[in-house]
Motif scaffolding. Structure first.
Motif, PDB file in Angstrom:
ATOM      1  N   PHE A  84       0.823  -1.209   0.000  1.00 22.57           N
ATOM      2  CA  PHE A  84       0.000   0.000   0.000  1.00 22.57           C
ATOM      3  C   PHE A  84       0.859   1.262   0.000  1.00 22.57           C
ATOM      4  CE2 PHE A  84      -3.193  -3.078   1.236  1.00 22.57           C
ATOM      5  CZ  PHE A  84      -4.310  -2.617   0.548  1.00 22.57           C
ATOM      6  N   TRP A  85       2.058   1.156   0.522  1.00 25.96           N
ATOM      7  CA  TRP A  85       3.030   2.248   0.453  1.00 25.96           C
ATOM      8  C   TRP A  85       3.283   2.622  -1.006  1.00 25.96           C
ATOM      9  CZ3 TRP A  85       5.579   4.288   4.836  1.00 25.96           C
ATOM     10  CH2 TRP A  85       6.715   5.075   4.594  1.00 25.96           C
ATOM     11  N   GLU A  86       3.480   1.606  -1.842  1.00 24.45           N
ATOM     12  CA  GLU A  86       3.707   1.858  -3.262  1.00 24.45           C
ATOM     13  C   GLU A  86       2.434   2.339  -3.956  1.00 24.45           C
ATOM     14  OE1 GLU A  86       6.679   1.936  -4.597  1.00 24.45           O
ATOM     15  OE2 GLU A  86       7.411   1.433  -2.611  1.00 24.45           O
ATOM     16  N   LEU A  87       1.282   1.849  -3.516  1.00 19.87           N
ATOM     17  CA  LEU A  87       0.022   2.340  -4.079  1.00 19.87           C
ATOM     18  C   LEU A  87      -0.183   3.825  -3.763  1.00 19.87           C
ATOM     19  CD1 LEU A  87      -2.729  -0.409  -3.626  1.00 19.87           C
ATOM     20  CD2 LEU A  87      -2.020   0.711  -5.739  1.00 19.87           C
ATOM     21  N   VAL A  88       0.223   4.236  -2.567  1.00 19.93           N
ATOM     22  CA  VAL A  88       0.162   5.658  -2.222  1.00 19.93           C
ATOM     23  C   VAL A  88       1.033   6.457  -3.185  1.00 19.93           C
ATOM     24  CG1 VAL A  88       0.831   7.372  -0.486  1.00 19.93           C
ATOM     25  CG2 VAL A  88      -0.435   5.342   0.200  1.00 19.93           C
ATOM     26  N   GLY A  89       2.221   5.923  -3.489  1.00 20.60           N
ATOM     27  CA  GLY A  89       3.108   6.596  -4.433  1.00 20.60           C
ATOM     28  C   GLY A  89       2.501   6.714  -5.818  1.00 20.60           C
TER      29      GLY A  89
END
Length: 650
Positions: free
Chosen positions: A149-154
């Motif tokens: 989800f960290w990468e999805l936020v990005g």
């Protein structure tokens, strides 16, 4: 307690993203906006109900983690597997409330601000994706789900920052944010691999238990893995690198000011409650591991936060773009939160039987209050820009006459961030200063000075917009529509009332609440330096004056360096072009062209040469095949006869 229904909190924004992404073009704009707002509105209501049930229905005073739902996604070994689930504990429940409230206000505000924009449904789809990504991140029960989800936020921030994709500056800003955070996320991923390899699990509870146990039982075995630091310390430092990139800590902050190219509601969402606080949340999530096994890492967190807060505050004093001032303000306030986590040692507080980790609670408290007044500041700035169609402070002034609601709410937000009682920022900032004072007098001095700078640059902004010179506008400005002023009023109430929440009773590192007290020996000097900063800003900017230009001229090189952001962007550009491109990229490109491509081309050339020579064997002509068949049969017959004759002679 049963919390399985909380799965709908992230699911609703995801559903809205899918619906708006697939069918948004076929909908009227108002329908698309209503669907997106309804999704996050219901999620907000569920978050508030969850928080009430988790905190208020608990009579024990001990807030233990609860797995609301969990399913195994990928299994590697009996112990090592990736699950998708929802973890409820004090900080995740608090973040649910913060994210959904701010996101709901941004959704409502965007009805007025984005009215008439092409791609209205797409904008709401991206907002829903962003909200889903952040909610999934804070609910993650394991570090790998957090990374996903960290990468999805990005990705979603890339889409929102580059929303005006026709503008080259917006495209460049979105790519800059994405690329800079990718470098930081590489460190995060390596840190995840180190921690999960040692702990043999991705679960936060398992990693923390392993790190705490390892630090207590066998410190000598892992004492000097590399450069005097243990592997666990390096793992936690690398994880913090990812958080520093996402939270725009120095020197990975360069994407943040350029991110202002996105629509102003996006700036409010990114800088108040979502992307930039993800790093703070991640450090808080792993705080017991930092505290037990990596005091060196906590020291790095503290100094990185303190320096970033000072660095950004100095730059904010010189900027003339309203949104860039607020961007550097965000960087400074995030630095405050990081510094508080870094100095979060246990201290004695009167009225509590046990020592408490004040810095941890202070950091989360400031995250909570900051979400309210920073969202209000950005949305207020959007209202100003909506009125004058200009971002530059030099073209503003005397706007209080035309924007009474925006003026009052913006003033409340400025008082809150400056730390003036009884506004929310005063209470959370006071606890950070107390924690710093008890731990490190140098860090306290830095943050005390930053408190004065914050008051100065925020009221420099306030007086430049609403007082000072007459606005240089070709039309008469007017107040924003109701869809924009209602969120301003709501957030203004939050910027006043959030400070009175007994935060220490709910959110602590141990899960056990404590009773906080006002430390007037710290609070009064803090108020004093804030009032001094406001007074200086008032003297310089409330009325037309030549004082700012004279001061800038006297400051000379220091002012020019701060105005140019200390040339960090130029330094990165120089290093990239001179060293990365020339010494790394060009040799790799040469190797790619002359070795990899040339090798593949040689194989293709040989294959082509051979195929040209033998292609006649596959001509498709029946008579040729018959001739070859008969010729082969005759040749074989001659060979067999010859061999038979030779064998007879023998």
């Amino acid at each position: 307690m049963e919390f399985s229904n909380t799965i709908w909190i992230p699911a609703l924004p995801l559903i809205m993203f899918v619906i708006l992404g697939l069918f948004g073009k076929k909908m009227p704009a108002i329908v698309a906006g209503f669907l997106g707002t309804a999704g996050i509105g219901i999620a907000c209501l569920l978050s508030l109900l969850t928080a009430g049930k988790y905190f208020l229905d608990n009579t024990s005073g001990q807030y233990s983690p609860v797995i609301a739902w969990n399913t195994e996604w990928l299994s590697f070994t009996e112990n090592l597997h990736i699950d998708l689930g929802g973890l409820l504990d004090p900080i995740s429940v608090m973040m649910l409330v913060v994210i959904t409230i701010v996101s709901l206000m941004v959704h409502i505000y965007s009805f007025g601000y984005m009215k008439g924009e092409t791609g209205f449904a797409k904008f709401y789809a991206f907002l829903s994706l962003f909200s889903f990504s952040m909610l999934g991140l804070v609910l993650a029960p394991n570090i790998f789900q957090m990374y996903i989800f960290w990468e999805l936020v990005g990705v979603s921030s890339y889409l929102l920052i580059g929303y005006y994709y026709q503008k080259p500056s917006a495209v460049a800003a979105s790519k800059k944010a994405f690329i800079v955070t990718r470098f930081a996320d590489l460190g995060f991923l390596i840190g995840i691999l180190i921690l999960s390899f040692d702990a043999n699990t991705f679960e936060f509870s398992g990693i923390i238990s392993y790190v705490v146990q390892a630090s207590q039982e066998a410190p000598a075995e892992n004492a000097f893995a590399f450069c005097g630091l243990s592997a666990l310390t390096w793992g936690l430092l690398l994880v913090f690198t990812g958080g520093a990139g996402k939270s725009a800590m120095f020197p990975l902050h360069i994407w943040l000011p350029d991110a202002m190219e996105g629509p102003t509601p996006v700036s409010a969402l990114i800088h108040a409650a979502t992307m930039v606080v993800a790093g703070v949340y991640m450090v808080a999530r792993l705080f017991p591991a930092f505290e037990a096994a990596a005091p060196e890492a906590l020291l790095v967190v503290a100094w990185a936060g303190a320096f970033s807060s000072l660095f950004a505050a100095v730059i904010a004093c010189t900027q003339t773009d309203i949104k860039r001032v607020l961007a550097y303000s965000t960087m400074s306030q995030i630095g405050y939160m990081m510094c508080a986590l870094g100095v979060a040692s246990q201290i004695e507080i009167p009225g509590n039987a046990e020592p408490v980790t004040l810095g941890f609670t202070a950091s989360m408290f400031h995250l909570f209050t900051h979400a309210m007044f920073k969202a209000l500041l950005f949305l207020g700035a959007g209202s100003v820009i909506h009125a004058v169609h200009n971002n530059d402070l030099k073209g503003m002034g005397q706007l209080r006459k035309f924007l009474p609601i925006t003026h009052l709410t913006f003033l409340i937000a400025c008082l809150a961030i400056a730390g003036i009682p009884p506004f929310a920022g005063f209470f959370s900032k006071d606890e950070i200063l107390v924690a710093a004072f008890e731990n490190n007098i140098i860090l306290f001095s830095i943050e005390y000075f930053v408190a004065g700078l914050t008051a100065f640059y925020m009221f420099r902004l306030y007086f430049s917009i609403f007082w000072g010179n007459e606005t240089n506008c070709h039309h008469t400005p007017h107040e924003a529509p109701l869809s924009m002023t209602i969120p301003l009023i709501f957030l203004a109430i939050g910027s006043i009332g959030a400070g009175f929440v007994p935060f220490g009773s709910f959110v602590t590192s141990s899960g056990k609440g404590f009773e906080a007290h006002m430390h007037w020996e710290i609070a009064l000097p803090s108020i004093g330096i804030a009032v001094l900063g406001i007074a200086i800003a008032m003297a310089m900017y409330m009325k037309p004056s030549a004082a700012p230009e004279k001061l800038a001229s006297r400051a000379g090189l220091l002012y020019r360096a701060a105005f140019r952001k200390f040339y960090i962007d130029e330094f990165y550009e120089f290093m990239t072009k001179r060293f990365v491109f020339n010494l790394i990229s060009r040799p790799i490109a040469w190797f790619d062209r002359n070795v990899v491509d040339a090798g593949m081309n040689a194989v293709a050339t040989v294959t082509n040469f051979v195929s040209v020579r033998i292609k006649g064997l596959q001509s498709g002509q029946l008579q040729q095949y018959a001739f070859v068949f008969v010729s082969g049969a005759i040749a074989l017959g001659i060979i067999f006869i010859y061999m038979w004759v030779q064998s007879g002679k023998m």
